[in-house]
Design a protein around this motif. Structure first.
Motif, PDB file in Angstrom:
ATOM      1  N   ALA A  83      60.835  17.118 -11.832  1.00  0.00           N
ATOM      2  CA  ALA A  83      60.841  16.555 -10.476  1.00  0.00           C
ATOM      3  C   ALA A  83      60.360  15.117 -10.459  1.00  0.00           C
ATOM      4  O   ALA A  83      60.942  14.264  -9.770  1.00  0.00           O
ATOM      5  CB  ALA A  83      59.960  17.413  -9.558  1.00  0.00           C
ATOM      6  N   PHE A  84      59.315  14.830 -11.222  1.00  0.00           N
ATOM      7  CA  PHE A  84      58.731  13.490 -11.182  1.00  0.00           C
ATOM      8  C   PHE A  84      59.682  12.424 -11.736  1.00  0.00           C
ATOM      9  O   PHE A  84      59.522  11.242 -11.432  1.00  0.00           O
ATOM     10  CB  PHE A  84      57.404  13.474 -11.932  1.00  0.00           C
ATOM     11  CG  PHE A  84      56.260  13.955 -11.102  1.00  0.00           C
ATOM     12  CD1 PHE A  84      55.620  13.090 -10.228  1.00  0.00           C
ATOM     13  CD2 PHE A  84      55.844  15.269 -11.159  1.00  0.00           C
ATOM     14  CE1 PHE A  84      54.567  13.530  -9.440  1.00  0.00           C
ATOM     15  CE2 PHE A  84      54.798  15.722 -10.376  1.00  0.00           C
ATOM     16  CZ  PHE A  84      54.152  14.850  -9.510  1.00  0.00           C
ATOM     17  N   ALA A  85      60.655  12.806 -12.524  1.00  0.00           N
ATOM     18  CA  ALA A  85      61.631  11.836 -13.029  1.00  0.00           C
ATOM     19  C   ALA A  85      62.450  11.231 -11.898  1.00  0.00           C
ATOM     20  O   ALA A  85      62.912  10.092 -11.992  1.00  0.00           O
ATOM     21  CB  ALA A  85      62.555  12.507 -14.052  1.00  0.00           C
ATOM     22  N   TYR A  86      62.642  11.993 -10.812  1.00  0.00           N
ATOM     23  CA  TYR A  86      63.464  11.528  -9.698  1.00  0.00           C
ATOM     24  C   TYR A  86      62.636  11.065  -8.501  1.00  0.00           C
ATOM     25  O   TYR A  86      63.182  10.456  -7.581  1.00  0.00           O
ATOM     26  CB  TYR A  86      64.406  12.660  -9.240  1.00  0.00           C
ATOM     27  CG  TYR A  86      65.270  13.204 -10.346  1.00  0.00           C
ATOM     28  CD1 TYR A  86      66.498  12.624 -10.662  1.00  0.00           C
ATOM     29  CD2 TYR A  86      64.861  14.286 -11.102  1.00  0.00           C
ATOM     30  CE1 TYR A  86      67.290  13.114 -11.685  1.00  0.00           C
ATOM     31  CE2 TYR A  86      65.645  14.790 -12.126  1.00  0.00           C
ATOM     32  CZ  TYR A  86      66.851  14.203 -12.417  1.00  0.00           C
ATOM     33  OH  TYR A  86      67.619  14.692 -13.434  1.00  0.00           O
ATOM     34  N   LEU A  87      61.346  11.374  -8.510  1.00  0.00           N
ATOM     35  CA  LEU A  87      60.514  11.095  -7.341  1.00  0.00           C
ATOM     36  C   LEU A  87      60.477   9.612  -6.959  1.00  0.00           C
ATOM     37  O   LEU A  87      60.594   9.293  -5.764  1.00  0.00           O
ATOM     38  CB  LEU A  87      59.095  11.620  -7.593  1.00  0.00           C
ATOM     39  CG  LEU A  87      58.190  11.737  -6.373  1.00  0.00           C
ATOM     40  CD1 LEU A  87      58.800  12.671  -5.327  1.00  0.00           C
ATOM     41  CD2 LEU A  87      56.811  12.236  -6.775  1.00  0.00           C
ATOM     42  N   PRO A  88      60.338   8.668  -7.914  1.00  0.00           N
ATOM     43  CA  PRO A  88      60.340   7.249  -7.504  1.00  0.00           C
ATOM     44  C   PRO A  88      61.633   6.832  -6.812  1.00  0.00           C
ATOM     45  O   PRO A  88      61.596   6.102  -5.812  1.00  0.00           O
ATOM     46  CB  PRO A  88      60.149   6.500  -8.833  1.00  0.00           C
ATOM     47  CG  PRO A  88      59.500   7.486  -9.740  1.00  0.00           C
ATOM     48  CD  PRO A  88      60.079   8.806  -9.357  1.00  0.00           C
ATOM     49  N   GLY A  89      62.769   7.300  -7.329  1.00  0.00           N
ATOM     50  CA  GLY A  89      64.043   6.946  -6.714  1.00  0.00           C
ATOM     51  C   GLY A  89      64.195   7.515  -5.328  1.00  0.00           C
ATOM     52  O   GLY A  89      64.691   6.843  -4.405  1.00  0.00           O
ATOM     53  N   VAL A  90      63.769   8.769  -5.141  1.00  0.00           N
ATOM     54  CA  VAL A  90      63.863   9.393  -3.819  1.00  0.00           C
ATOM     55  C   VAL A  90      62.917   8.709  -2.841  1.00  0.00           C
ATOM     56  O   VAL A  90      63.262   8.487  -1.669  1.00  0.00           O
ATOM     57  CB  VAL A  90      63.554  10.902  -3.925  1.00  0.00           C
ATOM     58  CG1 VAL A  90      63.541  11.545  -2.543  1.00  0.00           C
ATOM     59  CG2 VAL A  90      64.593  11.599  -4.814  1.00  0.00           C
ATOM     60  N   ALA A  91      61.719   8.349  -3.303  1.00  0.00           N
ATOM     61  CA  ALA A  91      60.772   7.649  -2.435  1.00  0.00           C
ATOM     62  C   ALA A  91      61.313   6.282  -2.022  1.00  0.00           C
ATOM     63  O   ALA A  91      61.207   5.883  -0.854  1.00  0.00           O
ATOM     64  CB  ALA A  91      59.433   7.492  -3.160  1.00  0.00           C
ATOM     65  N   LEU A  92      61.921   5.561  -2.968  1.00  0.00           N
ATOM     66  CA  LEU A  92      62.502   4.259  -2.654  1.00  0.00           C
ATOM     67  C   LEU A  92      63.663   4.408  -1.680  1.00  0.00           C
ATOM     68  O   LEU A  92      63.809   3.602  -0.745  1.00  0.00           O
ATOM     69  CB  LEU A  92      62.982   3.576  -3.942  1.00  0.00           C
ATOM     70  CG  LEU A  92      63.662   2.215  -3.770  1.00  0.00           C
ATOM     71  CD1 LEU A  92      62.714   1.213  -3.114  1.00  0.00           C
ATOM     72  CD2 LEU A  92      64.152   1.692  -5.128  1.00  0.00           C
ATOM     73  N   ALA A  93      64.478   5.439  -1.860  1.00  0.00           N
ATOM     74  CA  ALA A  93      65.598   5.674  -0.948  1.00  0.00           C
ATOM     75  C   ALA A  93      65.094   5.920   0.470  1.00  0.00           C
ATOM     76  O   ALA A  93      65.693   5.466   1.450  1.00  0.00           O
ATOM     77  CB  ALA A  93      66.417   6.869  -1.430  1.00  0.00           C
ATOM     78  N   ARG A  94      63.976   6.624   0.584  1.00  0.00           N
ATOM     79  CA  ARG A  94      63.406   6.889   1.909  1.00  0.00           C
ATOM     80  C   ARG A  94      62.947   5.591   2.565  1.00  0.00           C
ATOM     81  O   ARG A  94      63.133   5.398   3.775  1.00  0.00           O
ATOM     82  CB  ARG A  94      62.258   7.892   1.778  1.00  0.00           C
ATOM     83  CG  ARG A  94      61.595   8.256   3.077  1.00  0.00           C
ATOM     84  CD  ARG A  94      60.739   9.499   2.949  1.00  0.00           C
ATOM     85  NE  ARG A  94      61.528  10.706   2.746  1.00  0.00           N
ATOM     86  CZ  ARG A  94      61.029  11.935   2.828  1.00  0.00           C
ATOM     87  NH1 ARG A  94      59.750  12.119   3.121  1.00  0.00           N
ATOM     88  NH2 ARG A  94      61.800  12.992   2.625  1.00  0.00           N
ATOM     89  N   LEU A 109      67.094  18.795  -7.422  1.00  0.00           N
ATOM     90  CA  LEU A 109      65.840  18.107  -7.706  1.00  0.00           C
ATOM     91  C   LEU A 109      65.575  16.984  -6.692  1.00  0.00           C
ATOM     92  O   LEU A 109      64.418  16.644  -6.436  1.00  0.00           O
ATOM     93  CB  LEU A 109      65.833  17.578  -9.137  1.00  0.00           C
ATOM     94  CG  LEU A 109      65.671  18.678 -10.194  1.00  0.00           C
ATOM     95  CD1 LEU A 109      65.955  18.143 -11.592  1.00  0.00           C
ATOM     96  CD2 LEU A 109      64.274  19.287 -10.131  1.00  0.00           C
ATOM     97  N   ILE A 110      66.628  16.430  -6.118  1.00  0.00           N
ATOM     98  CA  ILE A 110      66.434  15.473  -5.024  1.00  0.00           C
ATOM     99  C   ILE A 110      65.826  16.191  -3.816  1.00  0.00           C
ATOM    100  O   ILE A 110      64.917  15.677  -3.154  1.00  0.00           O
ATOM    101  CB  ILE A 110      67.763  14.790  -4.652  1.00  0.00           C
ATOM    102  CG1 ILE A 110      68.220  13.854  -5.780  1.00  0.00           C
ATOM    103  CG2 ILE A 110      67.614  14.014  -3.346  1.00  0.00           C
ATOM    104  CD1 ILE A 110      69.575  13.223  -5.551  1.00  0.00           C
ATOM    105  N   VAL A 111      66.315  17.407  -3.534  1.00  0.00           N
ATOM    106  CA  VAL A 111      65.729  18.217  -2.462  1.00  0.00           C
ATOM    107  C   VAL A 111      64.250  18.490  -2.751  1.00  0.00           C
ATOM    108  O   VAL A 111      63.395  18.389  -1.868  1.00  0.00           O
ATOM    109  CB  VAL A 111      66.497  19.551  -2.297  1.00  0.00           C
ATOM    110  CG1 VAL A 111      65.767  20.480  -1.326  1.00  0.00           C
ATOM    111  CG2 VAL A 111      67.918  19.302  -1.808  1.00  0.00           C
ATOM    112  N   VAL A 112      63.953  18.829  -4.003  1.00  0.00           N
ATOM    113  CA  VAL A 112      62.565  19.084  -4.408  1.00  0.00           C
ATOM    114  C   VAL A 112      61.691  17.870  -4.121  1.00  0.00           C
ATOM    115  O   VAL A 112      60.596  17.987  -3.549  1.00  0.00           O
ATOM    116  CB  VAL A 112      62.502  19.456  -5.899  1.00  0.00           C
ATOM    117  CG1 VAL A 112      61.056  19.490  -6.398  1.00  0.00           C
ATOM    118  CG2 VAL A 112      63.164  20.811  -6.146  1.00  0.00           C
TER     119      VAL A 112
END
Length: 506
Positions: free
Chosen positions: A79-90, A53-56
């Motif tokens: 997917a949206f549950a992880y999207l804020p965290g992945v965006a912040l990591a970027r 889901l991080i890849v997604v």
């Protein structure tokens, strides 16, 4: 005259013992629990589905479209549950897994704090400033998950906890402030948006609150309206913005994944059921001479509801059972730590209670730490090529995830794994398939093959892992003229526990 839904009156922070916080020692122990949880995140492998889901999310941030460029079996909430965290990591330039871990630990702390504040609104639950229960709850939501940490079920359980506290107070006709209602409603709505199966625990708790309060109007309490509105909003948004989920993905899931069941022994006879049973029996024995209070009843009912949702999913997989086990252990801790009892307890009873809690916790930890063994594939692949583009021919997701993230590679396929072929096989093995259904299944197999070839040509992989241990994917690839042709530029490097590792020729 006040309504049963009116806000709670303001109370002075120093006006009663109910408003007192935890003593320094329990707070210190809770800090130790979170420190252990942080340490475990460094040694316990990243969960397979979380890694995918991080890849997604990374692909979504790159502009790819969910259910068209990315094929995910679950609704968009996954997917949206992880999207804020992945965006912040970027933005921060760090590995998303560390941000997701931090996000979950912060959510756990916030959820427990919200529950504590809500329960202190009522004199009936004021004793829940008990340090032992607070430490126990912290361990259940941070350490217990082990390998299923950050799974959707873990998130859903954490967002649901404040609603449990509100349901308990609502059943006792206690007034609630707007902030508690908002947190409970939003949390319950998020939980229900993950999976329709989670409707069961919510419905049981709401019905209990209405019956115990002797008011049907509790069914339409503000927190329930908020939760329903949130679920409707998410559903309508999915239909508007992701129509492919209904036209492409859901028919696939309905006709393959949802069409079969694991054996009853796998679903019911497992360590999750054992831990749940121990917890429920412990609650009954601990409270058999006392009238159970609303909080205990609500927590036990929620656990039973999550158990029903676990069994209805018919898989018996560990992560599906986490809410059931975690909430059961919270009820067990409430009953055995003496959190709600003012009478002194004997030393023998305290030792017996601690022993039962420890045994059940260990059973749960071992259950949630089970992983799929795929052999030393990472060691064999690591170092073959920097930032390798990877494709896996297998129906086993654990081969590619979190491998691709561990070696800082690039995932080629639009799918987590070739799950359609695997689910079609299981459907044919475990259900009756008529001619019309068989033709539909063949169409699904052709669609997945089309996706695979398109992905292969769009971004030719550097490494191809072929799973010959599960369903003989090597023979399938050799029998397919186009797939076999695509694999001609590749050389076998080595085989690891039935998995062939092919490298593209320079």
């Amino acid at each position: 005259m006040t309504s049963e839904f009116s806000a709670a009156p303001l109370r002075s922070p120093s006006g009663s013992a109910a408003q007192e916080g935890l003593a320094p020692m329990p707070l210190l122990l809770i800090g130790v629990v979170f420190a252990i949880a942080i340490g475990l995140r460094q040694v316990v492998p990243l969960n397979t589905d979380v890694s995918w889901l991080i890849v997604v999310c990374e692909r979504m941030l790159d502009g790819q479209r969910l259910y068209r460029d990315i094929i995910e079996i679950n609704p968009p909430m996954a997917a949206f549950a992880y999207l804020p965290g992945v965006a912040l990591a970027r933005v921060l330039g760090v590995d998303p897994r560390h941000v997701i871990d931090a996000q979950l630990l912060l959510l756990a702390a916030a959820s427990l704090f919200a529950v504590s504040r809500i329960l202190r609104l009522s004199p009936a639950t004021a004793p829940l400033k008990s340090g032992a229960l607070a430490v126990w709850a912290a361990a259940v939501v941070t350490i217990l998950p082990m390998h299923v940490f950050a799974q959707r079920e873990h998130i859903a359980m954490l967002t649901f906890l404040p609603a449990l506290a509100v349901y308990a107070l609502r059943s006792d006709r206690e007034p609630l402030p707007p902030w508690a209602i908002l947190i409970a409603g939003a949390g319950a709505g998020i939980t229900l948006a993950f999976k329709p199966f989670f409707t069961v625990p919510a419905a049981l708790c709401i019905l209990f609150a209405a019956i115990r309060s002797r008011s049907w109007r509790v069914l339409f309490a503000p927190e329930n309206i908020i939760a329903a509105a949130l679920v409707i909003t998410v559903s309508v948004s999915t239909y508007i913005f992701y129509p492919e989920y209904f036209t492409v993905t859901y028919p696939l899931v309905r006709d393959t994944y949802l069409s079969w069941s694991m054996p009853a022994s796998v679903i019911f006879l497992n360590d999750a059921t054992l831990a749940f049973a121990i917890a429920m029996v412990s609650v009954l024995l601990a409270r058999q001479k006392r009238t159970p209070d609303s909080l205990l009843l609500v927590t036990a009912l929620a656990s039973i509801g999550f158990a029903v949702s676990f069994f209805l999913q018919r898989r018996g997989w560990a992560y599906h059972s986490y809410p059931m086990v975690a909430v059961a252990l919270l009820a067990m801790g409430y009953a055995l730590t003496g959190a709600a009892n003012t009478a002194p307890r004997s030393r023998r009873l305290e030792i017996a209670s601690a022993f039962m809690l420890a045994v059940t916790f260990v059973v749960g930890m071992l259950w949630f730490n089970v992983t799929v063994y795929v052999g030393p594939v990472r060691q064999a692949v690591e170092g073959l090529m920097p930032h390798a583009r990877i494709l896996v021919l297998s129906g086993e997701a654990a081969i590619g995830h979190p491998l691709v993230r561990d070696i800082n590679g690039v995932w080629v396929s639009r799918q987590e794994n070739l799950w359609i072929r695997e689910f079609v096989r299981l459907t044919r093995e475990r259900t009756f398939v008529d001619a019309a259904t068989d033709a539909k299944l063949n169409d699904y197999l052709a669609l997945e093959r089309k996706w695979l070839i398109e992905d292969f040509k769009r971004l030719p992989p550097d490494l191809v892992l072929v799973d010959n241990l599960r369903n003989d994917w090597g023979a399938w690839a050799r029998a397919d003229a186009e797939v076999s042709q695509l694999l001609k530029p590749y050389t076998l490097v080595r085989s690891v526990d039935g998995i062939d590792i092919l490298r593209r020729n320079e």
